[in-house]
Design a protein around this motif. Structure first.
Motif, PDB file in Angstrom:
ATOM      1  N   LYS A   1      25.155  15.051 -20.752  1.00 49.04           N
ATOM      2  CA  LYS A   1      24.854  16.434 -20.365  1.00 49.04           C
ATOM      3  C   LYS A   1      26.043  17.346 -20.668  1.00 49.04           C
ATOM      4  CE  LYS A   1      22.562  19.751 -18.142  1.00 49.04           C
ATOM      5  NZ  LYS A   1      21.296  20.333 -18.579  1.00 49.04           N
ATOM      6  N   LEU A   2      27.267  16.804 -20.520  1.00 47.86           N
ATOM      7  CA  LEU A   2      28.488  17.534 -20.855  1.00 47.86           C
ATOM      8  C   LEU A   2      29.214  16.745 -21.933  1.00 47.86           C
ATOM      9  CD1 LEU A   2      30.374  19.960 -20.154  1.00 47.86           C
ATOM     10  CD2 LEU A   2      31.575  18.409 -18.602  1.00 47.86           C
ATOM     11  N   ARG A   3      29.289  17.313 -23.130  1.00 47.87           N
ATOM     12  CA  ARG A   3      29.862  16.603 -24.266  1.00 47.87           C
ATOM     13  C   ARG A   3      31.124  17.284 -24.757  1.00 47.87           C
ATOM     14  NH1 ARG A   3      25.144  15.600 -28.594  1.00 47.87           N
ATOM     15  NH2 ARG A   3      27.030  15.107 -29.810  1.00 47.87           N
ATOM     16  N   LEU A   4      32.134  16.484 -25.107  1.00 45.04           N
ATOM     17  CA  LEU A   4      33.416  17.006 -25.569  1.00 45.04           C
ATOM     18  C   LEU A   4      33.413  17.201 -27.077  1.00 45.04           C
ATOM     19  CD1 LEU A   4      36.938  15.898 -24.494  1.00 45.04           C
ATOM     20  CD2 LEU A   4      36.371  15.940 -26.921  1.00 45.04           C
ATOM     21  N   THR A   5      33.975  18.339 -27.527  1.00 46.17           N
ATOM     22  CA  THR A   5      34.175  18.595 -28.951  1.00 46.17           C
ATOM     23  C   THR A   5      35.529  19.282 -29.140  1.00 46.17           C
ATOM     24  OG1 THR A   5      33.037  20.746 -28.817  1.00 46.17           O
ATOM     25  CG2 THR A   5      31.699  18.819 -29.454  1.00 46.17           C
ATOM     26  N   PHE A   6      35.972  19.377 -30.402  1.00 43.84           N
ATOM     27  CA  PHE A   6      37.251  20.005 -30.723  1.00 43.84           C
ATOM     28  C   PHE A   6      37.045  21.116 -31.748  1.00 43.84           C
ATOM     29  CE2 PHE A   6      38.355  15.697 -29.334  1.00 43.84           C
ATOM     30  CZ  PHE A   6      39.334  15.977 -28.390  1.00 43.84           C
ATOM     31  N   GLN A   7      37.692  22.240 -31.520  1.00 51.36           N
ATOM     32  CA  GLN A   7      37.524  23.428 -32.347  1.00 51.36           C
ATOM     33  C   GLN A   7      38.819  23.820 -33.048  1.00 51.36           C
ATOM     34  OE1 GLN A   7      36.934  25.984 -28.585  1.00 51.36           O
ATOM     35  NE2 GLN A   7      38.028  27.387 -29.966  1.00 51.36           N
ATOM     36  N   SER A   8      38.726  24.893 -33.841  1.00 54.87           N
ATOM     37  CA  SER A   8      39.883  25.610 -34.401  1.00 54.87           C
ATOM     38  C   SER A   8      40.724  24.797 -35.368  1.00 54.87           C
ATOM     39  CB  SER A   8      40.780  26.129 -33.262  1.00 54.87           C
ATOM     40  OG  SER A   8      40.053  26.851 -32.311  1.00 54.87           O
TER      41      SER A   8
ATOM     42  N   VAL B   1      25.645  20.969 -22.356  1.00 52.78           N
ATOM     43  CA  VAL B   1      26.793  21.871 -22.389  1.00 52.78           C
ATOM     44  C   VAL B   1      27.911  21.189 -23.176  1.00 52.78           C
ATOM     45  CG1 VAL B   1      28.545  23.086 -21.025  1.00 52.78           C
ATOM     46  CG2 VAL B   1      26.187  22.897 -20.166  1.00 52.78           C
ATOM     47  N   LEU B   2      28.544  21.921 -24.069  1.00 56.02           N
ATOM     48  CA  LEU B   2      29.697  21.406 -24.800  1.00 56.02           C
ATOM     49  C   LEU B   2      30.970  21.872 -24.112  1.00 56.02           C
ATOM     50  CD1 LEU B   2      28.804  21.965 -28.573  1.00 56.02           C
ATOM     51  CD2 LEU B   2      28.410  19.940 -27.157  1.00 56.02           C
ATOM     52  N   ALA B   3      31.905  20.953 -23.938  1.00 58.86           N
ATOM     53  CA  ALA B   3      33.255  21.297 -23.488  1.00 58.86           C
ATOM     54  C   ALA B   3      34.132  21.285 -24.736  1.00 58.86           C
ATOM     55  CB  ALA B   3      33.758  20.286 -22.466  1.00 58.86           C
ATOM     56  N   SER B   4      34.462  22.468 -25.236  1.00 59.99           N
ATOM     57  CA  SER B   4      35.177  22.585 -26.497  1.00 59.99           C
ATOM     58  C   SER B   4      36.667  22.810 -26.243  1.00 59.99           C
ATOM     59  CB  SER B   4      34.613  23.750 -27.319  1.00 59.99           C
ATOM     60  OG  SER B   4      35.290  23.882 -28.541  1.00 59.99           O
ATOM     61  N   PHE B   5      37.490  21.904 -26.765  1.00 58.06           N
ATOM     62  CA  PHE B   5      38.945  21.991 -26.643  1.00 58.06           C
ATOM     63  C   PHE B   5      39.548  22.318 -28.004  1.00 58.06           C
ATOM     64  CE2 PHE B   5      37.571  19.362 -23.163  1.00 58.06           C
ATOM     65  CZ  PHE B   5      38.461  19.607 -22.119  1.00 58.06           C
ATOM     66  N   HIS B   6      40.696  22.979 -27.994  1.00 62.27           N
ATOM     67  CA  HIS B   6      41.390  23.229 -29.260  1.00 62.27           C
ATOM     68  C   HIS B   6      41.787  21.889 -29.866  1.00 62.27           C
ATOM     69  CE1 HIS B   6      44.014  24.876 -32.276  1.00 62.27           C
ATOM     70  NE2 HIS B   6      43.745  26.119 -31.869  1.00 62.27           N
ATOM     71  N   GLY B   7      41.574  21.725 -31.149  1.00 64.65           N
ATOM     72  CA  GLY B   7      41.887  20.463 -31.795  1.00 64.65           C
ATOM     73  C   GLY B   7      43.343  20.363 -32.219  1.00 64.65           C
TER      74      GLY B   7
END
Length: 351
Positions: free
Chosen positions: A253-260, A214-220
């Motif tokens: 299992k839970l990975r952080l990424t940045f979007q937008s 699962v990706l935990a996607s935060f605004h970059g």
């Protein structure tokens, strides 16, 4: 008898209007939404948003030219089409406005009966209803004290701080200012961590397949802002770690990424879209994404993650993609906001 919340005018000169007093306003504030999907509505919204010096920290003369001559001549049409895909046609408004209103109403339903001094309202940092207009409306209802709640679990200058800027700008123009408190961010609030973990569990339980991760996607934010001292990056990692621990999941299992990301500058990495593409190309077939930094679904979650990134995943070889909705105005979502408001109202009113 003087009505509750209205000062007695017996000691005032004849004809003096009654003065409302004694109330405590709670104003929740999210980013904003255009008034419509047409060119001029989008242009007004984008101009206000992209003119904020907290959001764009470049030479003002250069940016004025880029914004007004290049961006605002083309981007409103494209973003209008994006908004149209998620628009609440029944209310003729963006989903962020619909959800934020519902959050305010449900907060009122949960906490309002505990004290007749509380008045709940909501505003948008960009667009309508504006922060200034709602502060004025709360004061008109007798709110002498105001709790401002920026709806960002992880502090960043371009989000939390700019909400405060707008509130302070409004107060600067008021002869009679309400006393102001600002609720701090809540990256490790137990109710928030529990709510995100519950959301992941319950959403995945509806599937007939299990994601490989699962990706935990935060605004970059631009990397330059982080290097200047913005703590946002650290708060995002803190939240992700605590949620993973609450789920009892192993690292990875839970990975952080940045979007937008926007523009050509480097932003915080890893990027969500590039990660989604790389995972699919590496053989990952089943993927889920959650956006813990957003308290309400909006363009960045519904169109960018559930739409664009799902398409990237499938086109790159992935098979099953699942977007986990934000907490929105669900019971867990309201429980988080309630916990923040209860904590920050201590000393003003006991709930």
């Amino acid at each position: 008898m003087t009505p509750p919340g209205v000062r007695s005018t017996s000691h005032l000169p004849a004809g003096h209007p009654p003065v409302k007093f004694g109330k405590i306003g709670v104003l929740i504030v999210n980013l904003g939404t255009p008034d419509g999907t047409d060119y001029w509505s989008m242009r007004r919204y984008l101009k206000e948003f992209l003119s904020d010096r907290r959001v764009i920290e470049v030479n003002r003369v250069l940016w004025w030219f880029i914004l007004n001559v290049i961006i605002l001549s083309r981007r409103p049409q494209a973003k209008g089409k994006d908004y149209a895909t998620i628009w609440n046609t029944e209310r003729n408004e963006g989903p962020l406005r619909t959800i934020t209103r519902a959050q305010s109403e449900k907060l009122d339903a949960a906490l309002g009966p505990l004290s007749d001094r509380l008045v709940f309202d909501w505003a948008m940092r960009y667009g309508n209803p504006s922060i200034a207009s709602r502060i004025a409306a709360l004061q008109a209802q007798g709110c002498e004290r105001l709790l401002l709640v920026p709806l960002y679990p992880q502090y960043a200058a371009a989000t939390s701080a700019t909400v405060c800027d707008a509130a302070f700008d409004a107060l600067k123009k008021m002869r009679w200012q309400p006393v102001l408190r600002v609720a701090p961010h809540w990256p490790d609030e137990p109710a928030y961590i529990e709510g995100i973990a519950n959301s992941i569990r319950s959403s995945l339980a509806t599937l007939d397949w299990e994601p490989e991760l699962v990706l935990a996607s935060f605004h970059g934010i631009p990397k330059e802002y982080f290097e200047k001292g913005d703590p946002y990056h650290c708060y995002c990692y803190q939240t992700t770690r605590l949620v993973r621990e609450a789920l009892g999941w192993p690292e990875g299992k839970l990975r952080l990424t940045f979007q937008s990301r926007f523009g050509k500058a480097e932003w915080l990495q890893p990027y969500t879209d590039k990660t989604v593409e790389a995972l699919a190309q590496s053989g990952v077939k089943r993927l889920a994404v959650i956006t813990p930094g957003f308290v309400a679904d909006c363009l960045e979650t519904l169109e960018e993650i559930a739409g664009e990134n799902a398409e990237i995943f499938h086109h790159s070889g992935g098979e099953k993609f699942h977007f986990i909705p934000c907490l929105n105005d669900t019971p867990d979502g309201i429980k988080v906001l309630e916990a923040v408001v209860r904590r920050e109202l201590k000393g003003w009113v006991e709930l």
